[in-house]
Design a protein around this motif. Structure first.
Motif, PDB file in Angstrom:
ATOM      1  N   ARG A  91       7.174  -8.146   0.598  1.00  9.83           N
ATOM      2  CA  ARG A  91       5.712  -8.092   0.695  1.00  9.83           C
ATOM      3  C   ARG A  91       5.355  -8.461   2.125  1.00  9.83           C
ATOM      4  NH1 ARG A  91       2.490  -5.985  -3.510  1.00  9.83           N
ATOM      5  NH2 ARG A  91       3.726  -6.129  -5.415  1.00  9.83           N
ATOM      6  N   ALA A  92       5.133  -7.432   2.936  1.00 11.46           N
ATOM      7  CA  ALA A  92       4.937  -7.698   4.367  1.00 11.46           C
ATOM      8  C   ALA A  92       4.208  -6.541   5.017  1.00 11.46           C
ATOM      9  CB  ALA A  92       6.290  -7.904   5.051  1.00 11.46           C
ATOM     10  N   GLY A 140      10.187  -6.254  10.171  1.00 15.03           N
ATOM     11  CA  GLY A 140       9.414  -5.097  10.572  1.00 15.03           C
ATOM     12  C   GLY A 140       9.869  -4.464  11.864  1.00 15.03           C
ATOM     13  N   ASP A 141      10.419  -5.279  12.788  1.00 18.44           N
ATOM     14  CA  ASP A 141      10.837  -4.722  14.074  1.00 18.44           C
ATOM     15  C   ASP A 141      12.218  -4.079  14.001  1.00 18.44           C
ATOM     16  OD1 ASP A 141      12.107  -7.106  13.648  1.00 18.44           O
ATOM     17  OD2 ASP A 141      11.997  -7.781  15.736  1.00 18.44           O
ATOM     18  N   ASP A 155       0.837  -1.197   0.000  1.00 19.69           N
ATOM     19  CA  ASP A 155       0.000   0.000   0.000  1.00 19.69           C
ATOM     20  C   ASP A 155       0.876   1.253   0.000  1.00 19.69           C
ATOM     21  OD1 ASP A 155      -2.282  -1.546   0.043  1.00 19.69           O
ATOM     22  OD2 ASP A 155      -2.508  -1.447   2.229  1.00 19.69           O
ATOM     23  N   ALA A 156       1.967   1.212   0.765  1.00 18.82           N
ATOM     24  CA  ALA A 156       2.883   2.345   0.799  1.00 18.82           C
ATOM     25  C   ALA A 156       3.498   2.577  -0.581  1.00 18.82           C
ATOM     26  CB  ALA A 156       3.978   2.108   1.835  1.00 18.82           C
ATOM     27  N   GLU A 157       3.893   1.501  -1.245  1.00 17.72           N
ATOM     28  CA  GLU A 157       4.459   1.637  -2.595  1.00 17.72           C
ATOM     29  C   GLU A 157       3.444   2.249  -3.555  1.00 17.72           C
ATOM     30  OE1 GLU A 157       6.271  -1.088  -6.261  1.00 17.72           O
ATOM     31  OE2 GLU A 157       5.653  -2.053  -4.373  1.00 17.72           O
TER      32      GLU A 157
END
Length: 236
Positions: free
Chosen positions: A107-108, A143-144, A85-87
């Motif tokens: 993709r995460a 992600g962390d 979504d950000a892309e």
């Protein structure tokens, strides 16, 4: 250096000003196109007006979708946002004839503040190449503990004036206005995400790197002391 703080009302007002600045131009163009449709009988002018309305509506939509994630509370029901979504919103906002955007990311789902940070860094990367060029966004790691590397390459590339101090929350003027709110906000998001942001320039390429903030030396020492205590003070 004095760290500048904004209360909630001032911060929200300045961010609203920023969003309005981004969308007022395409919305104004839509209004102009509608006025032409009302006043003109020429088929050529009416086609021109319809084309202007279509392009401006797409542009306004793209800017609002970008602002919804980069500045707003998109996905507030959860703590994560899909990098895809950000892309999509970044490409919709900045992908044009002047600026080419490349994007490499897993993709995460990533934590919300980290996704907001990378989008705000894209905004800064665009200002680093005022004549346009290529912006490459690379996201690696989990992600962390992700690492963001953005490179902006183009003629007259430069680290945007005052941006480093604004991100650090220590503007030279001691104040923040609507023009400066975006990099200042990026710094707030970076600290909330526990990320450090660094800039460098070489030739016609500006690099922006964001990675997990290093733990203060005292915190590391505290952990070691705790471990030694649990092991009977033998450090084994």
């Amino acid at each position: 250096m004095t760290t500048v703080t904004l209360d909630a009302l001032d911060l929200s007002a300045l961010l609203c000003s920023r969003v309005c600045h981004d969308v007022i131009s395409p919305v104004g163009a839509i209004v102009n196109g509608l006025e032409v449709l009302e006043d003109e009988d020429s088929a050529e002018m009416r086609d021109f007006a319809l084309d202007l309305i279509r392009k401006s509506a797409r542009q306004a939509s793209a800017r609002l979708q970008f602002a919804r994630i980069a500045f707003g509370a998109a996905g507030s029901a959860g703590a994560s946002i899909d990098l895809a979504d950000a892309e999509n919103v970044a490409r919709g906002m900045f992908g044009d004839e002047k600026t080419k955007l490349t994007w490499s990311a897993p993709r995460a789902l990533f934590p919300k503040n980290k996704v907001k940070l990378v989008l705000n860094l894209v905004v800064i990367a665009v200002t680093a190449i005022p004549r346009g060029g290529v912006i490459d966004v690379s996201i690696t790691g989990e992600g962390d503990a992700p690492v963001f590397v953005l490179t902006a390459k183009g003629a007259y590339a430069r680290i945007p004036p005052h941006v480093e101090k604004l991100i650090a929350g220590t503007p030279e003027s001691g104040t923040v206005d609507a023009h400066a709110i975006q990099p200042f906000y990026a710094g707030l998001v970076a600290r909330a995400a526990e990320m450090d942001v660094r800039f460098s320039i070489e030739g016609d390429t500006v690099t922006i790197r964001a990675e997990p903030a290093a733990a203060p030396a005292g915190d590391v020492e505290d952990v070691r002391d705790s471990d030694d205590h649990q092991d009977g003070g033998n450090g084994i």
